[in-house]
Design an enzyme around this catalytic site. Structure first.
Site, PDB file in Angstrom:
ATOM      1  CD  GLU A   1       1.234 -32.505 -54.073  1.00  0.00           C
ATOM      2  OE1 GLU A   1       1.848 -31.617 -54.738  1.00  0.00           O
ATOM      3  OE2 GLU A   1       0.621 -33.442 -54.772  1.00  0.00           O
TER       4      GLU A   1
ATOM      5  CG  ASP B   1       4.712 -34.157 -58.961  1.00  0.00           C
ATOM      6  OD1 ASP B   1       5.036 -33.185 -58.930  1.00  0.00           O
ATOM      7  OD2 ASP B   1       3.583 -34.578 -59.189  1.00  0.00           O
TER       8      ASP B   1
ATOM      9  CD  GLU C   1      -0.588 -33.534 -63.066  1.00  0.00           C
ATOM     10  OE1 GLU C   1      -0.123 -34.442 -62.073  1.00  0.00           O
ATOM     11  OE2 GLU C   1      -0.864 -32.313 -62.420  1.00  0.00           O
TER      12      GLU C   1
ATOM     13  CD  GLU D   1      -4.384 -28.600 -57.554  1.00  0.00           C
ATOM     14  OE1 GLU D   1      -5.339 -27.921 -58.198  1.00  0.00           O
ATOM     15  OE2 GLU D   1      -3.745 -29.284 -58.153  1.00  0.00           O
ATOM     16  NE  ARG D   2      -2.234 -31.781 -54.884  1.00  0.00           N
ATOM     17  CZ  ARG D   2      -2.880 -33.047 -54.925  1.00  0.00           C
ATOM     18  NH1 ARG D   2      -3.009 -33.205 -53.645  1.00  0.00           N
ATOM     19  NH2 ARG D   2      -2.860 -33.730 -55.974  1.00  0.00           N
TER      20      ARG D   2
ATOM     21  NE  ARG E   1       4.941 -38.190 -63.502  1.00  0.00           N
ATOM     22  CZ  ARG E   1       4.080 -37.883 -62.434  1.00  0.00           C
ATOM     23  NH1 ARG E   1       3.725 -38.863 -61.607  1.00  0.00           N
ATOM     24  NH2 ARG E   1       4.217 -36.455 -61.796  1.00  0.00           N
TER      25      ARG E   1
HETATM   26  C1  BDP Z   1       1.270 -32.334 -58.704  1.00  0.00           C
HETATM   27  C2  BDP Z   1       0.201 -31.850 -57.828  1.00  0.00           C
HETATM   28  C3  BDP Z   1      -0.712 -31.299 -58.521  1.00  0.00           C
HETATM   29  C4  BDP Z   1      -0.206 -30.322 -59.551  1.00  0.00           C
HETATM   30  C5  BDP Z   1       0.701 -30.831 -60.261  1.00  0.00           C
HETATM   31  C6  BDP Z   1       1.752 -29.706 -61.115  1.00  0.00           C
HETATM   32  O1  BDP Z   1      -0.278 -33.006 -57.145  1.00  0.00           O
HETATM   33  O2  BDP Z   1      -1.789 -30.804 -57.605  1.00  0.00           O
HETATM   34  O3  BDP Z   1      -1.160 -29.751 -60.205  1.00  0.00           O
HETATM   35  O4  BDP Z   1       1.624 -31.446 -59.193  1.00  0.00           O
HETATM   36  O5  BDP Z   1       2.595 -29.321 -60.593  1.00  0.00           O
HETATM   37  O6  BDP Z   1       2.469 -32.819 -57.750  1.00  0.00           O
HETATM   38  O7  BDP Z   1       1.062 -29.132 -61.906  1.00  0.00           O
END
Ligand code: BDP
Length: 718
Positions: free
Chosen positions: A409, A381, A307, A183-184, A352
């Protein structure tokens, strides 16, 4: 020329080590290429042979690395001996493992379990260099410190160096899935080849461990925070064990992510309620099972109620209830829980920026002492620029762990040259004013909340199966810099960049100086062409590749870039002062005063905290609209400058790596321009203002940029 002779010459040319040899980047900053002739001769005299006393695996790998490194740098095999009877010995040992070291009575008391000491001494009447430590892992760090000096071409005479890390847990977080998707990740597949484990241990795992040990990283979370319970099944625990065995001699512990609902998914239970004794018992049994196989297992990293991940809130329990359940089961084994504070909820209409603080700050003091709360560097983020997270300094009774994202990312994936050292220094040096002036984020991380309390830092890895490990040559610098900041959060970005550049590209100042100057300006360039003046999160949906400031149709309000910039006919920016969301109120009063005042807030945070009219005067005297355009152009121009600097290095750097960087910079330039053009086209459609004189209109209309689709960019569907 006769064909045989020609072939022979060709073969010889291919074997001869030279700057022109094709390097791939696989060797990272541990290239150990022969030094220039004169320095090589001096080094042969300073380091003529190794005397390593002791028998542990750690001492063995430390000795191996020293031999490998010195032999490469000297262009000749470093000898190994059992006693000191000639000048130029390197003596390696702890007072327990080595009579020679013990006889020196060195001041090791303040060096802890991971520190080391390097000293030039006279032993048996001979000139020698001793590397000593309380524990073997310190010897390994000492060896890498000595090798670094040698790589930098520095003298190894008259040394008196001692060092120890300022943080205890220095961890990489791999966002790697069991199917090898990262992921990323922008550097290929996951380096963990789960299917071939435990039977086959790829030698790459050893090189990974060497690289990490060289910068002091002592832990790795193997799996994604968006966790899969399957990694907790017995057959996977065997695979994890195999990796742990490779890493152990290098002082690196393994950790896993724990999926909160695992008791349901793989345990056949009806609930994962942390206060249900049967759930706690399931986890305890699972944790005991892991430790029976991996006695030095590090513990768990948990993303909960964030998330879409399951968590204690699903059962109306707090984050502390959830974390403490794991902590109680891990404590008897010496394990820790790293509990993430990255939470925000669709149902919560509040800014947020405020949500993590709102949820976690009241829990201060409620966590067990083997819990660390892992906090991202900023409240939103991993953006190109954010003010530091307001939780730093606000939970004085709870160990807080910094979380940086090494993988880029939001800063151009693998192709954009963006050295993150400057960003991390900015965050770590930020003054929280809690409890008083001078309490920087770095100091808060370093100071245990209680005597003996644990400290730490995490970095989301940028490592994958690509031959160059990180997806680009320059992204290796971010892995390197992360380790250096983890070791010393008060380190400075510039010397780190310089060390990296010298070890990675060579010691010639004509190469090093331009590279360092490119690196030092690179992150600000990204800020300028993506999110200048405190703007944030304007990336396209899902994959975050390219600009999407117009996006306004996603289900959750805070997934839409318009939520962050709030541009309208009158102005732009997110009002986080008391007249707006009052996210600013989560910071200490001196910062509220400074950042709350449009005239005093640092311009780079202006639109983070304020909604200002388009005609608002900035420090340059220009309106905020004009300033925005100027900065977009400045970012693109900076990339052009980097291209010119890199072009001038042609022939001074091995061709393959040089060409790769040249091509990536060209991609970066195109994409910086795309960001600039699309952003200006969009914001102009809102501001309805003319471009300042001398700044070109975007070549296309807004519809053109909105119509660009890149559905298969890495990160789609994540
Ligand atoms: C976000 C990413 C996502 C991650 C999330 C995280 O887009 O893929 O799962 O952070 O840190 O920036 O949990």
């Amino acid at each position: 020329m006769r064909p045989i002779l020609a072939l022979l010459l060709l073969l010889l040319a291919a074997m001869a080590p030279s700057a022109a040899q094709a390097e791939t980047g696989y060797d990272l900053w541990l290239r150990y290429q022969p030094l220039p002739e004169q320095r090589r001769a001096e080094l042969r005299d300073e380091a003529r042979y190794l005397v390593a006393q002791g028998s542990s695996d750690r001492l063995k790998v430390a000795a191996q690395e020293l031999v490998r490194g010195m032999s490469g740098l000297q262009s000749g095999q470093l000898a190994v001996a059992t006693s000191v009877d000639a000048p130029g010995a390197i003596v390696l040992g702890t007072p327990e493992s080595s009579a020679l070291v013990a006889s020196l009575n060195l001041p090791l008391a303040t060096l802890g379990t991971e520190g080391f000491l390097i000293r030039s001494v006279t032993m048996n009447g001979q000139r020698a260099t001793v590397i000593a430590a309380n524990r073997d892992v310190g010897l390994l760090y000492g060896v890498f410190a000595l090798l670094k000096r040698a790589q930098l071409g520095e003298s190894l005479r008259n040394l008196d160096i001692s060092d120890r890390p300022k943080l205890q847990l220095r961890v990489l977080n791999h966002w790697d899935n069991l199917d090898r998707h990262v992921e990323r990740g922008y550097a290929g597949q996951s380096i963990w080849d789960w299917q071939k484990l435990p039977g086959y241990k790829d030698p790459r795992y050893t090189d990974y461990a060497r690289a990490n040990a060289s910068i002091g990283i002592n832990g790795t979370v193997l799996t994604n925070v968006n966790a899969n319970a399957d990694v907790l099944r017995p057959e996977y625990i065997q695979k994890v064990k195999a990796l742990a065995e490779v890493f152990r001699p290098y002082g690196i512990k393994v950790y896993l992510t724990a999926r909160f609902s695992a008791p349901i998914e793989i345990g056949g239970m009806k609930t994962a309620d942390p206060l249900d004794p049967a759930v706690a018992a399931w986890w305890k049994a699972k944790i005991d099972e892991i430790y029976a196989v991996i006695p030095d297992f590090g513990g768990f990293l948990v993303k909960a109620n964030s998330e879409g991940q399951p968590g204690p809130n699903d059962y109306k329990r707090s984050h502390a209830d959830g974390a403490n359940m794991f902590a109680d089961a891990l404590r008897p084994h010496g394990g820790v829980v790293m509990w993430r504070a990255f939470v925000y909820a669709a149902e919560n209409p509040d800014d947020r920026h405020k949500q993590a603080y709102t949820e976690f700050e009241p829990l201060d003091g409620k966590f067990r002492d083997n819990v660390l709360v892992q906090v991202k560097n900023g409240a939103i983020d991993f953006q190109p620029r954010e003010p530091f997270h307001p939780l730093f300094g606000a939970m004085p009774k709870t160990p807080l762990m910094m979380e940086f994202q090494i993988t880029k990312e939001y800063l151009g994936f693998a192709t954009h040259l963006a050295y993150l050292g400057t960003m991390w220094e900015e965050v770590l040096q930020a003054d929280t004013f809690r409890p008083r002036k001078g309490a920087t984020v770095a100091k808060i991380l370093e100071k245990p909340v209680d005597k003996g309390a644990v400290t730490g830092i995490a970095g989301v890895a940028n490592i994958g199966s690509d031959v160059n490990w990180s997806g680009s040559q320059f992204d290796q610098a971010n892995w390197y810099a992360y380790g250096r900041f983890a070791w010393d959060p008060e380190a400075k970005a510039e010397p780190i960049a310089r060390d990296w550049a010298r070890m990675t590209w060579g010691n010639d100042p004509a190469v090093v100086d331009p590279i360092v100057s490119m690196m030092m300006r690179s992150r600000e360039a990204v800020v300028d062409y993506m999110t200048p003046l405190g703007l944030t999160h304007l990336m396209a949906t899902g994959h975050h590749y390219g600009p999407g400031p117009w996006v306004a149709d996603l289900a959750r309000p805070e997934w839409n870039p318009v939520y962050y910039h709030k541009a309208d006919a009158n102005g732009i920016g997110f009002d986080r002062t008391a007249s707006g969301s009052n996210g600013l109120g989560q910071y200490a009063p001196p910062l509220v005063r400074q950042w709350g005042d449009r005239k005093k807030v640092p311009e780079e945070l202006l639109l983070w905290f304020h909604h200002v009219p388009w005609e608002h005067r900035t420090k340059s005297g220009r309106s905020v609209w004009d300033e925005l355009v100027v900065r977009y152009d400045r970012g693109v121009d900076e990339v052009k400058r980097m291209q010119a600097q890199w072009d001038a290095l042609r022939g001074k750097i091995d061709a393959r790596r040089w060409e790769e960087v040249r091509d990536y910079l060209a991609i970066q330039h195109d994409e910086a321009k795309w960001w600039r053009d699309a952003s200006i086209a969009y914001f102009q459609s809102v501001s309805k203002r003319p471009l300042p004189v001398g700044h070109a209109a975007p070549p296309h209309d807004l519809e053109h940029y909105k119509a660009i689709r890149t559905p298969y960019a890495p990160g789609s569907g994540e």
